[in-house]
Write a protein that holds these residues in place. Sequence first.
Motif, PDB file in Angstrom:
ATOM      1  N   GLY A   1       4.739  13.848  11.177  1.00  0.00           N
ATOM      2  CA  GLY A   1       4.483  12.475  10.781  1.00  0.00           C
ATOM      3  C   GLY A   1       5.596  11.593  11.285  1.00  0.00           C
ATOM      4  O   GLY A   1       6.416  12.003  12.101  1.00  0.00           O
ATOM      5  N   GLU A   2       5.632  10.361  10.800  1.00  0.00           N
ATOM      6  CA  GLU A   2       6.665   9.437  11.217  1.00  0.00           C
ATOM      7  C   GLU A   2       7.097   8.586  10.027  1.00  0.00           C
ATOM      8  O   GLU A   2       6.623   8.750   8.915  1.00  0.00           O
TER       9      GLU A   2
ATOM     10  N   ASP B   1      -1.188  14.368  -1.183  1.00  0.00           N
ATOM     11  CA  ASP B   1      -0.629  13.227  -0.469  1.00  0.00           C
ATOM     12  C   ASP B   1      -0.905  11.937  -1.237  1.00  0.00           C
ATOM     13  O   ASP B   1      -1.778  11.877  -2.108  1.00  0.00           O
ATOM     14  N   LEU B   2      -0.179  10.891  -0.893  1.00  0.00           N
ATOM     15  CA  LEU B   2      -0.376   9.585  -1.510  1.00  0.00           C
ATOM     16  C   LEU B   2      -1.179   8.670  -0.587  1.00  0.00           C
ATOM     17  O   LEU B   2      -1.042   8.733   0.642  1.00  0.00           O
ATOM     18  N   LEU B   3      -2.007   7.839  -1.181  1.00  0.00           N
ATOM     19  CA  LEU B   3      -2.711   6.758  -0.479  1.00  0.00           C
ATOM     20  C   LEU B   3      -3.550   7.259   0.697  1.00  0.00           C
ATOM     21  O   LEU B   3      -3.719   6.558   1.696  1.00  0.00           O
ATOM     22  N   ALA B   4      -4.079   8.463   0.565  1.00  0.00           N
ATOM     23  CA  ALA B   4      -4.925   9.007   1.629  1.00  0.00           C
ATOM     24  C   ALA B   4      -6.362   8.510   1.510  1.00  0.00           C
ATOM     25  O   ALA B   4      -7.075   8.402   2.512  1.00  0.00           O
TER      26      ALA B   4
ATOM     27  N   ARG C   1      12.063   2.186 -12.782  1.00  0.00           N
ATOM     28  CA  ARG C   1      10.722   2.237 -12.191  1.00  0.00           C
ATOM     29  C   ARG C   1      10.837   2.238 -10.671  1.00  0.00           C
ATOM     30  O   ARG C   1      11.869   1.861 -10.111  1.00  0.00           O
ATOM     31  N   ALA C   2       9.776   2.686 -10.001  1.00  0.00           N
ATOM     32  CA  ALA C   2       9.788   2.752  -8.542  1.00  0.00           C
ATOM     33  C   ALA C   2       8.535   2.084  -7.998  1.00  0.00           C
ATOM     34  O   ALA C   2       7.415   2.408  -8.419  1.00  0.00           O
ATOM     35  N   PHE C   3       8.730   1.175  -7.043  1.00  0.00           N
ATOM     36  CA  PHE C   3       7.626   0.411  -6.473  1.00  0.00           C
ATOM     37  C   PHE C   3       7.496   0.739  -4.990  1.00  0.00           C
ATOM     38  O   PHE C   3       8.462   0.605  -4.224  1.00  0.00           O
ATOM     39  N   LEU C   4       6.317   1.177  -4.606  1.00  0.00           N
ATOM     40  CA  LEU C   4       6.034   1.607  -3.241  1.00  0.00           C
ATOM     41  C   LEU C   4       5.307   0.488  -2.501  1.00  0.00           C
ATOM     42  O   LEU C   4       4.191   0.094  -2.859  1.00  0.00           O
ATOM     43  N   TYR C   5       5.958  -0.032  -1.463  1.00  0.00           N
ATOM     44  CA  TYR C   5       5.343  -1.018  -0.572  1.00  0.00           C
ATOM     45  C   TYR C   5       4.845  -0.264   0.669  1.00  0.00           C
ATOM     46  O   TYR C   5       5.522   0.650   1.166  1.00  0.00           O
ATOM     47  N   TYR C   6       3.706  -0.680   1.180  1.00  0.00           N
ATOM     48  CA  TYR C   6       3.121   0.006   2.334  1.00  0.00           C
ATOM     49  C   TYR C   6       2.229  -0.978   3.077  1.00  0.00           C
ATOM     50  O   TYR C   6       1.919  -2.070   2.578  1.00  0.00           O
ATOM     51  N   PHE C   7       1.799  -0.598   4.288  1.00  0.00           N
ATOM     52  CA  PHE C   7       0.856  -1.473   4.983  1.00  0.00           C
ATOM     53  C   PHE C   7      -0.440  -0.730   5.250  1.00  0.00           C
ATOM     54  O   PHE C   7      -0.509   0.494   5.263  1.00  0.00           O
ATOM     55  N   VAL C   8      -1.495  -1.515   5.453  1.00  0.00           N
ATOM     56  CA  VAL C   8      -2.847  -0.998   5.638  1.00  0.00           C
ATOM     57  C   VAL C   8      -3.504  -1.715   6.812  1.00  0.00           C
ATOM     58  O   VAL C   8      -3.301  -2.915   7.006  1.00  0.00           O
ATOM     59  N   HIS C   9      -4.285  -0.969   7.603  1.00  0.00           N
ATOM     60  CA  HIS C   9      -5.173  -1.567   8.605  1.00  0.00           C
ATOM     61  C   HIS C   9      -6.559  -1.686   7.962  1.00  0.00           C
ATOM     62  O   HIS C   9      -7.407  -0.811   8.131  1.00  0.00           O
ATOM     63  N   PRO C  10      -6.831  -2.758   7.242  1.00  0.00           N
ATOM     64  CA  PRO C  10      -8.091  -2.818   6.497  1.00  0.00           C
ATOM     65  C   PRO C  10      -9.319  -2.917   7.382  1.00  0.00           C
ATOM     66  O   PRO C  10     -10.413  -2.498   6.987  1.00  0.00           O
TER      67      PRO C  10
ATOM     68  N   LEU D   1       0.132  11.325  10.427  1.00  0.00           N
ATOM     69  CA  LEU D   1      -0.531  10.800  11.616  1.00  0.00           C
ATOM     70  C   LEU D   1      -1.999  10.534  11.343  1.00  0.00           C
ATOM     71  O   LEU D   1      -2.624  11.176  10.497  1.00  0.00           O
ATOM     72  N   GLY D   2      -2.572   9.563  12.070  1.00  0.00           N
ATOM     73  CA  GLY D   2      -3.950   9.177  11.825  1.00  0.00           C
ATOM     74  C   GLY D   2      -4.032   8.344  10.555  1.00  0.00           C
ATOM     75  O   GLY D   2      -3.119   7.609  10.197  1.00  0.00           O
TER      76      GLY D   2
END
Length: 351
Positions: free
Chosen positions: A223-224, A264-267, A290-299, A242-243
Amino acid sequence: MRYLLIVISCFFIGCADLASRTHHQPAGVLAAKPLYRDPVFDGAADPSIIFNAAEKKWWMFYTNRRANVPGLTNVTWVHGTPIGVAESVDGVTWNYRGTVNFPDNIPGAANVETATYWAPAVLEHEGIYHMYLTIVPGIFDNWNHPRTIVHLTSRDLIAWEYQSTLPLVNNKVIDASVLRLADGRWRLWYNNELAGKKTFYADSNDLYHWQDQGSANLPNERGEAPLVFFWQGHYWLINDLLGNNGLGVYKSTDALHWQRQPSDLLAIAGTGVDDQNAGHHPEVIVSGGRAFLYYFVHPGVNAETVYDQTPALDVKRSSIQVVELQFHNGWLVADRNAPSYVKLLPGSHRQ
């Protein structure tokens, strides 16, 4: 009398309902979906978030892919990318601020008009801000070109000075993540593309001089964008599989020996606006326990299942989202469809 009893009953039922909702609703501000879209190129990705002490605001640095520019061939739209900046007082409502004005003495990026900037990792130590940034020396329509990680410093998050190009394992490295260990050393994790997209790492005593240590030896890993933080008594490493397979999770007690989380998360695509795809390239802010996870999405990648017609450029755009992490049975859980209430305390970070 019966009317009085009904009124009293309704009063206590209402109070109980309010108490129940108050008890279960976490503190903070409800995050919208999407959390943020870049108003210029609509390609916000790879977020790195830090508190600007002088302005008392949160700043988000991000790769700004040229998602809405027509006529770009192959992967040129993910090259020539500036680093965007958005600001927020609460970590929820973000306003576009502009792009970073990098110095022109960065090797491989002397022509700032045609340089490619990826995946900023920003931290603060003793009044100095440090950025570890991936550089690609130009705009290309394929992936067959060098990539290096450079170190820059700043006192205000605005004016940056080039310090060095890190002496890592080769010249095809991307996606730095830096964390201070319990013994005071600094460790940088990165993606080694020539080793099959595996995670490698380097150590430093001062953030300026680095010694490459080789493979991080993550089990079952490819992964990356490795992102490391300390929470709930463990070091955690989350990477972008990946993917469109979401985020892999690893935990460790020493930041050397890692155990792979079974799930896995957010699969699985979310149901919120612009959340209909796997999560990518994480950032985590630990604040008040607390822990906050920021991420991006290709909607737009799966938009055909939602809309009758999808503009061709829509598959390129990306949005930033946030979800609160939960610690359950020794592992991490992220319910992206549940309301996310965010509360970032000034000075919070990933350790």
